[in-house]
Design a protein around this motif. Structure first.
Motif, short mmCIF file in Angstrom:
data_model
loop_
_atom_site.label_atom_id
_atom_site.label_comp_id
_atom_site.label_asym_id
_atom_site.label_seq_id
_atom_site.Cartn_x
_atom_site.Cartn_y
_atom_site.Cartn_z
N MET A 1 0.84 -1.17 0.00
CA MET A 1 0.00 0.00 0.00
C MET A 1 0.89 1.23 0.00
O MET A 1 1.74 1.40 0.87
CB MET A 1 -0.92 -0.02 1.24
CG MET A 1 -1.72 1.23 1.37
SD MET A 1 -3.10 1.19 2.53
CE MET A 1 -2.36 0.75 4.06
N ASP A 2 0.67 2.06 -0.97
CA ASP A 2 1.46 3.28 -1.09
C ASP A 2 0.60 4.47 -0.66
O ASP A 2 -0.44 4.74 -1.24
CB ASP A 2 1.92 3.44 -2.53
CG ASP A 2 2.81 4.67 -2.68
OD1 ASP A 2 3.46 5.05 -1.69
OD2 ASP A 2 2.84 5.23 -3.79
N LEU A 3 1.02 5.15 0.37
CA LEU A 3 0.27 6.30 0.87
C LEU A 3 0.77 7.61 0.28
O LEU A 3 0.25 8.68 0.62
CB LEU A 3 0.35 6.35 2.40
CG LEU A 3 -0.26 5.15 3.13
CD1 LEU A 3 -0.02 5.28 4.62
CD2 LEU A 3 -1.74 5.03 2.83
N GLY A 4 1.74 7.53 -0.56
CA GLY A 4 2.24 8.72 -1.23
C GLY A 4 3.16 9.54 -0.36
O GLY A 4 3.67 9.07 0.65
N PRO A 5 3.34 10.78 -0.76
CA PRO A 5 4.30 11.63 -0.05
C PRO A 5 3.82 12.04 1.35
O PRO A 5 4.60 12.54 2.15
CB PRO A 5 4.44 12.84 -0.96
CG PRO A 5 3.18 12.87 -1.76
CD PRO A 5 2.75 11.45 -1.91
N HIS A 6 2.54 11.84 1.65
CA HIS A 6 2.00 12.25 2.95
C HIS A 6 1.84 11.07 3.90
O HIS A 6 1.06 11.14 4.86
CB HIS A 6 0.65 12.94 2.75
CG HIS A 6 0.70 14.10 1.82
ND1 HIS A 6 1.34 15.27 2.16
CD2 HIS A 6 0.23 14.26 0.57
CE1 HIS A 6 1.24 16.12 1.15
NE2 HIS A 6 0.58 15.52 0.16
N ALA A 7 2.54 10.00 3.64
CA ALA A 7 2.41 8.79 4.45
C ALA A 7 2.71 9.05 5.92
O ALA A 7 2.00 8.54 6.80
CB ALA A 7 3.34 7.71 3.91
N THR A 8 3.72 9.82 6.19
CA THR A 8 4.07 10.10 7.59
C THR A 8 2.93 10.81 8.31
O THR A 8 2.57 10.45 9.44
CB THR A 8 5.34 10.96 7.65
OG1 THR A 8 6.37 10.31 6.92
CG2 THR A 8 5.78 11.17 9.08
N PHE A 9 2.34 11.79 7.65
CA PHE A 9 1.23 12.52 8.26
C PHE A 9 0.02 11.61 8.48
O PHE A 9 -0.62 11.65 9.53
CB PHE A 9 0.83 13.71 7.37
CG PHE A 9 -0.39 14.41 7.86
CD1 PHE A 9 -0.33 15.26 8.95
CD2 PHE A 9 -1.62 14.21 7.24
CE1 PHE A 9 -1.47 15.90 9.42
CE2 PHE A 9 -2.75 14.84 7.70
CZ PHE A 9 -2.68 15.69 8.78
N ILE A 10 -0.30 10.76 7.51
CA ILE A 10 -1.45 9.87 7.61
C ILE A 10 -1.25 8.88 8.75
O ILE A 10 -2.15 8.66 9.57
CB ILE A 10 -1.69 9.15 6.27
CG1 ILE A 10 -2.12 10.16 5.21
CG2 ILE A 10 -2.73 8.06 6.41
CD1 ILE A 10 -2.12 9.62 3.80
N ILE A 11 -0.08 8.29 8.81
CA ILE A 11 0.19 7.31 9.87
C ILE A 11 0.18 7.99 11.23
O ILE A 11 -0.37 7.46 12.20
CB ILE A 11 1.54 6.60 9.60
CG1 ILE A 11 1.39 5.72 8.36
CG2 ILE A 11 1.97 5.79 10.81
CD1 ILE A 11 2.70 5.15 7.86
#
Length: 68
Positions: A1-11
């Motif tokens: 699953m790729d959350l894109g460039p905002h992965a850190t924020f989403i997690i």
């Protein structure tokens, strides 16, 4: 699953949400135990609920007589 460039924020947002929900559930559980202890203390002292007093006085009152 790729959350894109905002992965850190989403997690981080999901982690913060889970943490806050866990705190709320823990607080509710602790408050529930505290209230149960308080109610048990009141019952031990003989202090009853007003609704229980009404029920006991209604049962002690003379039975209602219906008009003939």
């Amino acid at each position: 699953m790729d959350l894109g460039p905002h992965a850190t924020f989403i997690i981080a947002a999901y982690a913060a949400s889970v943490f806050i929900l866990a705190l709320l559930i823990g607080w509710i559980a602790i408050e529930n135990r505290s209230l149960k202890r308080t109610l048990a203390d009141f019952e031990a002292r003989g202090i009853t609920r007003r609704s229980d007093e009404r029920k006991s006085t209604l049962h002690k009152a003379e039975p209602h007589q219906s008009p003939a």
